[in-house]
Motif scaffolding. Structure first.
Motif, short mmCIF file in Angstrom:
data_model
loop_
_atom_site.label_atom_id
_atom_site.label_comp_id
_atom_site.label_asym_id
_atom_site.label_seq_id
_atom_site.Cartn_x
_atom_site.Cartn_y
_atom_site.Cartn_z
N GLU A 80 4.20 -2.77 0.76
CA GLU A 80 3.22 -2.80 -0.33
C GLU A 80 2.29 -4.00 -0.20
O GLU A 80 1.11 -3.92 -0.53
N HIS A 98 1.34 -6.50 -8.60
CA HIS A 98 2.01 -5.21 -8.35
C HIS A 98 2.71 -5.24 -6.99
O HIS A 98 3.86 -4.79 -6.87
N ARG A 101 5.89 -7.22 -7.26
CA ARG A 101 6.96 -6.47 -7.94
C ARG A 101 7.63 -5.50 -6.97
O ARG A 101 8.85 -5.35 -6.96
N GLN A 102 6.81 -4.84 -6.17
CA GLN A 102 7.35 -3.88 -5.20
C GLN A 102 8.18 -4.59 -4.14
O GLN A 102 9.22 -4.07 -3.70
#
Length: 217
Positions: A80, A98, A101-102
């Motif tokens: 990611e 984001h 987080r991934q």
């Protein structure tokens, strides 16, 4: 003369099946709580229902087995982030948050393999070489983006792209590793946001102005 395509395909399929079974078995045994370094080849082979000699046909040693397990784990960890570094960054800091987080979620999913990778890389040259090559590959992705930003004039012209890329990649990997080792998940969002802010300001932040010196009359 009869075609040999089908027999060869069946042999290849059998080999791939054996390889998948061994990898799945090793992952399951680690998920049960057995550290990778304490997994005997004989137990892995027995549980995977393959002969020990067959195991060694696919994996000459446990280092090769760990590298095979780590391929998927490392790709999941950085996948990611690579997408974000190659995107247009129009979503600002939210986009990198984001990605962080991934990465945290991927580390938790593959934590046993990734911890074993870090441990064994400390003394096994083959595993260490694999880990360095993969980290170098991800670092090159970041450096390519930083070089492009330098050419576009969108970042501090004094930035050293190669060093900055290495610092960012290793900072993120080490921070997530330490965080997941000591935190059960309650601090994931704070860590993701903090890493995002660190990355964003390192790349796009404006350096502080030099201090104003009093003139000597």
């Amino acid at each position: 003369m009869a075609s040999t395509t089908q027999p060869r395909r069946k042999v290849r399929e059998r080999r791939e099946d054996v390889r998948r079974r061994v990898l799945r078995t090793a992952a399951e045994m680690m998920a049960d709580g057995t550290p990778y370094t304490e997994l005997p080849v004989q137990r892995i082979a027995e549980r995977a229902q393959v002969a020990r000699s067959t195991f060694y046909l696919h994996f000459p040693d446990k280092s090769r087995l760990l590298i095979a397990l780590a391929e998927e784990a490392v790709e999941a960890l950085f996948g990611e982030a690579v997408i974000w570094w190659r995107a247009d960054h129009a979503d600002g800091m939210d986009g990198v948050a984001h990605a962080m987080r991934q990465m945290i979620a991927a580390y938790r999913e593959h934590r046993r393999v990734l911890r074993a990778l870090g441990e064994v890389a400390g003394y096994d040259p083959d595993v260490a070489d694999f880990w360095r090559r993969r980290m170098r590959g991800f670092t090159e992705v970041v450096q390519e983006r930083l070089d492009a930003e330098l050419r576009a004039g969108t970042v501090d012209p004094e930035m050293d792209a190669a060093t900055t890329a290495r610092v960012l990649i290793w900072t993120v990997e080490r921070t997530i590793s330490a965080h997941c080792h000591h935190d059960e998940g309650g601090g994931d969002e704070r860590t993701a946001r903090t890493l995002a802010r660190t990355i964003w300001l390192t790349v796009y932040g404006v350096p502080p102005a030099p201090p104003v010196r009093d003139r000597v009359s």
